[in-house]
Design an enzyme around this catalytic site. Structure first.
Site, mmCIF file in Angstrom:
data_model
loop_
_atom_site.group_PDB
_atom_site.id
_atom_site.type_symbol
_atom_site.label_atom_id
_atom_site.label_comp_id
_atom_site.label_asym_id
_atom_site.label_seq_id
_atom_site.Cartn_x
_atom_site.Cartn_y
_atom_site.Cartn_z
ATOM 1 N N ASP A 85 -5.777 -0.321 -2.409
ATOM 2 C CA ASP A 85 -6.474 -1.168 -3.377
ATOM 3 C C ASP A 85 -7.827 -1.653 -2.878
ATOM 4 O O ASP A 85 -8.144 -1.578 -1.697
ATOM 5 C CB ASP A 85 -5.631 -2.419 -3.656
ATOM 6 N N ASP A 108 -5.843 1.471 9.874
ATOM 7 C CA ASP A 108 -7.278 1.186 9.965
ATOM 8 C C ASP A 108 -7.581 0.752 11.399
ATOM 9 O O ASP A 108 -7.898 1.576 12.252
ATOM 10 C CB ASP A 108 -7.622 0.124 8.920
ATOM 11 N N GLU A 110 3.378 3.884 6.298
ATOM 12 C CA GLU A 110 2.125 3.173 6.029
ATOM 13 C C GLU A 110 1.245 4.034 5.147
ATOM 14 O O GLU A 110 1.232 5.262 5.306
ATOM 15 C CB GLU A 110 1.366 3.012 7.355
ATOM 16 N N ASP A 111 0.458 3.409 4.298
ATOM 17 C CA ASP A 111 -0.536 4.190 3.561
ATOM 18 C C ASP A 111 -1.705 4.550 4.470
ATOM 19 O O ASP A 111 -2.146 5.687 4.520
ATOM 20 C CB ASP A 111 -1.021 3.445 2.307
ATOM 21 N N GLY A 163 0.770 -1.241 0.000
ATOM 22 C CA GLY A 163 0.000 0.000 0.000
ATOM 23 C C GLY A 163 0.797 1.286 0.000
ATOM 24 O O GLY A 163 0.348 2.297 -0.528
ATOM 25 N N ARG A 204 -4.872 0.664 -7.297
ATOM 26 C CA ARG A 204 -3.708 1.240 -6.611
ATOM 27 C C ARG A 204 -3.123 2.399 -7.409
ATOM 28 O O ARG A 204 -2.487 3.285 -6.846
ATOM 29 C CB ARG A 204 -2.611 0.187 -6.424
ATOM 30 N N GLY A 254 -5.217 -0.702 13.276
ATOM 31 C CA GLY A 254 -3.944 -0.568 13.991
ATOM 32 C C GLY A 254 -3.262 -1.901 14.285
ATOM 33 O O GLY A 254 -2.159 -1.944 14.807
ATOM 34 N N THR A 299 -1.971 -4.196 12.268
ATOM 35 C CA THR A 299 -0.743 -4.436 11.489
ATOM 36 C C THR A 299 0.428 -3.748 12.180
ATOM 37 O O THR A 299 1.492 -4.344 12.381
ATOM 38 C CB THR A 299 -0.907 -3.868 10.053
ATOM 39 N N LEU A 300 0.234 -2.489 12.542
ATOM 40 C CA LEU A 300 1.325 -1.732 13.157
ATOM 41 C C LEU A 300 1.691 -2.265 14.530
ATOM 42 O O LEU A 300 2.865 -2.286 14.886
ATOM 43 C CB LEU A 300 0.962 -0.254 13.244
#
Ligand code: PRP
Length: 185
Positions: free
Chosen positions: A170, A114, A110-111, A55, A176, A116, A118-119
């Protein structure tokens, strides 16, 4: 861009957009500001900008050209969404950066934040490698990210809870390459 121009955009595979949230000129303006903020925040030391793929690929490439100091670039690949429009929370590391992180300023790019999740996972992993500092730069931040345990030092925009595509984001791998950020109908 007019509604008719949106319908005619051949990149949309016939899908309709609800609205363009940020156009290309607005994104360029904000990315330039973020670059200046980041330049000022790192007066010394080695800076490694770590882009979270896929992303962040467009944001990262624009952002690093607005950071006016020496830096290196590497990438991480994690995946959480699959083809669903809902974040699953299953973070999968597919590529781990080969660059040594020890003693460096790490800026994780990060793009969108959402939930959080993943982070949360990635920050734990990166912190364990003993960087001099570790910060997050997210172009978009949904402030429903209640699960995020870490501050996001650099944020492009606080965004509403809409499903956004374009400028790296995406839906099922499409869209994208849109030069703007839009919400899908
Ligand atoms: C998306 C997005 C963020 C993450 C945010 O990545 O790029 O990395 O989800 O969601 P979270 O805050 O709820 O964890 P995705 O897994 O879809 O992969 P991609 O970057 O390849 O599109």
């Amino acid at each position: 861009m007019s509604v008719n121009a949106l319908i005619a955009d051949p990149r949309l595979e016939g899908r309709a957009l609800k609205r363009i949230v940020y156009d290309a000129a607005e994104i360029a303006r904000r990315v330039s500001e973020l670059g200046a903020e980041i330049t000022a925040a790192y007066p010394d030391g080695e800076l490694l900008v770590l882009g979270l793929l896929k992303g962040s690929f467009i944001f990262l490439s624009d952002l690093v050209r607005q950071i006016n100091r020496p830096l290196h670039v590497d990438f991480l690949v994690a995946s959480s969404y699959g083809e669903s429009m809902v974040s699953s929370g299953n973070v999968r590391l597919v590529y781990d950066p080969e660059t040594e992180l020890d003693g460096k300023h790490i800026l994780l790019v990060e793009d969108i934040v959402d939930t959080g999740r993943t982070l949360n996972r990635l920050m734990e992993l990166l912190q364990a490698r003993n960087p001099r500092s570790l910060e997050i730069c997210a172009l978009l931040h949904k402030h429903i990210a209640e699960e995020l345990k870490y501050d996001t030092k650099f944020i492009g925009y606080d965004v509403p809870h809409e499903f956004l595509v374009g400028y790296g984001l995406d839906h099922a791998e499409s869209f994208r390459h849109l030069p703007y950020i839009a919400s899908l109908q």
